[in-house]
Design a protein around this motif. Structure first.
Motif, PDB file in Angstrom:
ATOM      1  N   LEU A 191      24.276   4.468  38.832  1.00 53.50           N
ATOM      2  CA  LEU A 191      25.237   5.409  39.407  1.00 53.50           C
ATOM      3  C   LEU A 191      25.975   4.753  40.568  1.00 53.50           C
ATOM      4  O   LEU A 191      25.363   4.309  41.534  1.00 53.50           O
ATOM      5  N   ALA A 192      27.294   4.683  40.453  1.00 50.25           N
ATOM      6  CA  ALA A 192      28.116   4.086  41.505  1.00 50.25           C
ATOM      7  C   ALA A 192      28.698   5.139  42.431  1.00 50.25           C
ATOM      8  O   ALA A 192      28.889   4.903  43.623  1.00 50.25           O
ATOM      9  N   TYR A 193      28.980   6.322  41.870  1.00 49.85           N
ATOM     10  CA  TYR A 193      29.590   7.378  42.683  1.00 49.85           C
ATOM     11  C   TYR A 193      29.375   8.724  42.008  1.00 49.85           C
ATOM     12  O   TYR A 193      29.453   8.836  40.787  1.00 49.85           O
ATOM     13  N   LYS A 194      29.095   9.734  42.794  1.00 49.79           N
ATOM     14  CA  LYS A 194      28.918  11.095  42.289  1.00 49.79           C
ATOM     15  C   LYS A 194      29.821  12.043  43.070  1.00 49.79           C
ATOM     16  O   LYS A 194      29.793  12.042  44.304  1.00 49.79           O
ATOM     17  N   ASN A 218      19.518   2.061  28.513  1.00 51.33           N
ATOM     18  CA  ASN A 218      19.518   2.693  29.831  1.00 51.33           C
ATOM     19  C   ASN A 218      19.567   4.205  29.661  1.00 51.33           C
ATOM     20  O   ASN A 218      20.341   4.716  28.853  1.00 51.33           O
ATOM     21  N   THR A 219      18.749   4.918  30.410  1.00 54.94           N
ATOM     22  CA  THR A 219      18.820   6.379  30.467  1.00 54.94           C
ATOM     23  C   THR A 219      19.150   6.789  31.888  1.00 54.94           C
ATOM     24  O   THR A 219      18.437   6.419  32.826  1.00 54.94           O
ATOM     25  N   LEU A 220      20.222   7.528  32.045  1.00 61.67           N
ATOM     26  CA  LEU A 220      20.718   7.932  33.362  1.00 61.67           C
ATOM     27  C   LEU A 220      20.516   9.439  33.510  1.00 61.67           C
ATOM     28  O   LEU A 220      21.045  10.225  32.730  1.00 61.67           O
ATOM     29  N   LYS A 221      19.741   9.823  34.523  1.00 56.77           N
ATOM     30  CA  LYS A 221      19.346  11.222  34.700  1.00 56.77           C
ATOM     31  C   LYS A 221      19.954  11.808  35.969  1.00 56.77           C
ATOM     32  O   LYS A 221      19.253  12.398  36.793  1.00 56.77           O
ATOM     33  N   GLU A 222      21.243  11.648  36.125  1.00 54.44           N
ATOM     34  CA  GLU A 222      21.915  12.039  37.361  1.00 54.44           C
ATOM     35  C   GLU A 222      22.532  13.435  37.305  1.00 54.44           C
ATOM     36  O   GLU A 222      22.950  13.966  38.323  1.00 54.44           O
ATOM     37  N   HIS A 223      22.624  14.024  36.110  1.00 55.99           N
ATOM     38  CA  HIS A 223      23.174  15.382  35.976  1.00 55.99           C
ATOM     39  C   HIS A 223      22.052  16.419  35.950  1.00 55.99           C
ATOM     40  O   HIS A 223      20.917  16.118  35.562  1.00 55.99           O
ATOM     41  N   LYS A 224      22.402  17.652  36.328  1.00 57.16           N
ATOM     42  CA  LYS A 224      21.431  18.741  36.353  1.00 57.16           C
ATOM     43  C   LYS A 224      21.655  19.731  35.209  1.00 57.16           C
ATOM     44  O   LYS A 224      20.928  20.737  35.115  1.00 57.16           O
ATOM     45  N   ASN A 235      35.620   2.918  30.720  1.00 59.01           N
ATOM     46  CA  ASN A 235      36.939   2.483  31.172  1.00 59.01           C
ATOM     47  C   ASN A 235      37.448   1.394  30.241  1.00 59.01           C
ATOM     48  O   ASN A 235      36.772   1.002  29.283  1.00 59.01           O
ATOM     49  N   SER A 236      38.643   0.884  30.497  1.00 63.23           N
ATOM     50  CA  SER A 236      39.293  -0.043  29.558  1.00 63.23           C
ATOM     51  C   SER A 236      38.586  -1.386  29.447  1.00 63.23           C
ATOM     52  O   SER A 236      38.693  -2.072  28.433  1.00 63.23           O
ATOM     53  N   THR A 237      37.841  -1.782  30.486  1.00 63.18           N
ATOM     54  CA  THR A 237      37.152  -3.067  30.465  1.00 63.18           C
ATOM     55  C   THR A 237      35.679  -2.947  30.061  1.00 63.18           C
ATOM     56  O   THR A 237      35.016  -3.955  29.801  1.00 63.18           O
ATOM     57  N   GLY A 238      35.163  -1.729  30.021  1.00 63.37           N
ATOM     58  CA  GLY A 238      33.795  -1.514  29.582  1.00 63.37           C
ATOM     59  C   GLY A 238      32.728  -1.742  30.631  1.00 63.37           C
ATOM     60  O   GLY A 238      31.534  -1.653  30.326  1.00 63.37           O
ATOM     61  N   ASP A 239      33.107  -2.016  31.869  1.00 64.76           N
ATOM     62  CA  ASP A 239      32.107  -2.254  32.912  1.00 64.76           C
ATOM     63  C   ASP A 239      31.766  -0.989  33.697  1.00 64.76           C
ATOM     64  O   ASP A 239      30.881  -1.000  34.548  1.00 64.76           O
ATOM     65  N   LYS A 240      32.465   0.113  33.391  1.00 66.60           N
ATOM     66  CA  LYS A 240      32.202   1.389  34.057  1.00 66.60           C
ATOM     67  C   LYS A 240      32.271   2.527  33.045  1.00 66.60           C
ATOM     68  O   LYS A 240      32.907   2.402  31.995  1.00 66.60           O
ATOM     69  N   MET A 241      31.621   3.635  33.394  1.00 67.58           N
ATOM     70  CA  MET A 241      31.640   4.828  32.562  1.00 67.58           C
ATOM     71  C   MET A 241      31.790   6.051  33.451  1.00 67.58           C
ATOM     72  O   MET A 241      31.435   6.019  34.633  1.00 67.58           O
TER      73      MET A 241
END
Length: 364
Positions: free
Chosen positions: A45-48, A328-334, A343-349
């Motif tokens: 997670l980079a930003y919420k 990877n499993t990301l559990k940042e949502h409730k 994104n266009s380069t694939g390094d972010k979602m």
């Protein structure tokens, strides 16, 4: 570390990286392990942005908006014909649509994170779907009020409104050349609208159930749609004919997308499964499962090596296409994750959820 064979890489390898495996036929050194980790590009997670909307966020898209800026030349350039020059700028643009009846335009960069640029509020019921055209200059949005609207991304001005009629509008997508918009409907038909004309120009009839999801292949040759009954239909755009009917899911197909080379189709359904199909041969290449509930959204990475999924189990998962394992499993949502996009380069979602938050993930 000694291993018999390198196991499929998952996030569990972070926990077991220091273990020694029996049957010493292959030796993996620390540099090799680092290389494996880099290859698989774990995300974090980079930003919420909490409370990004006043209600559930059901849709999002990510594009790259290119603009120009006029700047004055330095004094030593005064001899030129013009004392100004034009500088090209690029901005990551994220668009979200919510049950609060609004579409929001966000600018994202590492320095300032996610900043709200504009709020578009002419829909009178919840926004179901949003899409950016290829250069992110135009936004399309569809809502429960049965209207399809086009917006200028830079100014926020509404360009056009398509009044479709009751229950005849659902998920939307631009054609690769940006000349058309396709939409699914409750009666199973896919309607194709001209961006310039504002008129319905073609219909693809599935003769089936409510069309929940659809996608336009990047090469412009195919339109695929997923229905309430778990059936996937693939149409040839030029002829307008049904090319393939794909089975395999037992429940509604919430999301589907083509790979960037248009060779593969990825689907996600209420049965908790994701499937990868070969488009030309109409065959299932693999089935992936791992979510604890409905799969609500899927998206291929630009290089087709991985894909991301969002689920009603509140998680975002990243998967390896080659061995179909969870990276990877990301559990940042409730709450339920309704949409995920690279994104266009694939390094972010980006992911959006019933918890009204927007999450940005970055690869390590």
């Amino acid at each position: 570390m000694l291993v018999d064979s390198l196991p499929p890489f998952t996030e569990k390898m972070w926990l077991h990286a220091n273990k020694t495996y029996p049957s010493t036929t292959t030796q993996i050194t620390i540099p090799q392990m680092v290389e494996v980790l880099v290859f698989y590009q774990m995300h974090t997670l980079a930003y919420k942005h909490s409370n990004a909307h006043d209600d559930s966020i059901w849709a999002c898209d990510w594009g790259e908006l290119r603009t120009t800026k006029t700047i004055d030349r330095d004094d030593f350039d005064k001899g030129d014909e013009s004392d100004e020059e034009v500088q090209e700028l690029s901005t990551d643009c994220i668009v979200t649509g919510s049950i609060d009846e609004t579409v929001k335009i966000w600018n994202y960069d590492k320095a300032t994170n996610l900043n709200l640029d504009k709020t578009l509020s002419e829909h009178t019921l919840g926004v179901i779907s949003v899409a950016l055209n290829s250069d992110a200059s135009i936004i399309a949005s569809s809502a429960l009020d049965s209207t399809l609207m086009l917006w200028n991304t830079m100014t926020g001005e509404k360009i056009k409104t398509f009044s479709i009629g009751p229950v005849e509008l659902w998920t939307i997508a631009f054609s690769p050349d940006d000349n058309y918009i396709i939409s699914g409907s409750h009666c199973g038909k896919i309607n194709l609208f001209g961006v310039e004309t504002g008129k319905q120009e073609q219909t693809f009839d599935t003769r089936g159930k409510f069309t929940l999801s659809l996608a336009y292949s990047p090469d412009g040759k195919y339109i695929a749609c997923g229905a309430l009954d778990g059936i996937i239909n693939v149409f040839d755009v030029l002829s307008g004919k049904l090319t393939h009917t794909l089975e395999g899911h037992a429940m509604p197909i919430r999301s589907l997308c083509f790979s960037s080379d248009s060779k593969y189709l990825l689907t996600g359904a209420d049965d908790g499964q994701m499937k990868i199909y070969a488009v030309h041969h109409a065959e299932v290449l693999g089935t992936v499962s791992g979510h604890g509930s409905w799969v609500l959204s899927v998206d291929f990475s630009p290089d087709c090596k991985s894909f991301v999924s969002g689920s009603a189990d509140n998680t975002v998962k990243v998967w390896d296409v080659g061995n179909r394992s969870c990276l990877n499993t990301l559990k940042e949502h409730k709450d339920k994750v309704w949409c995920v996009k690279y994104n266009s380069t694939g390094d972010k979602m980006v992911s959006v959820s019933d918890d009204a938050s927007i999450n940005i993930y970055s690869s390590l």
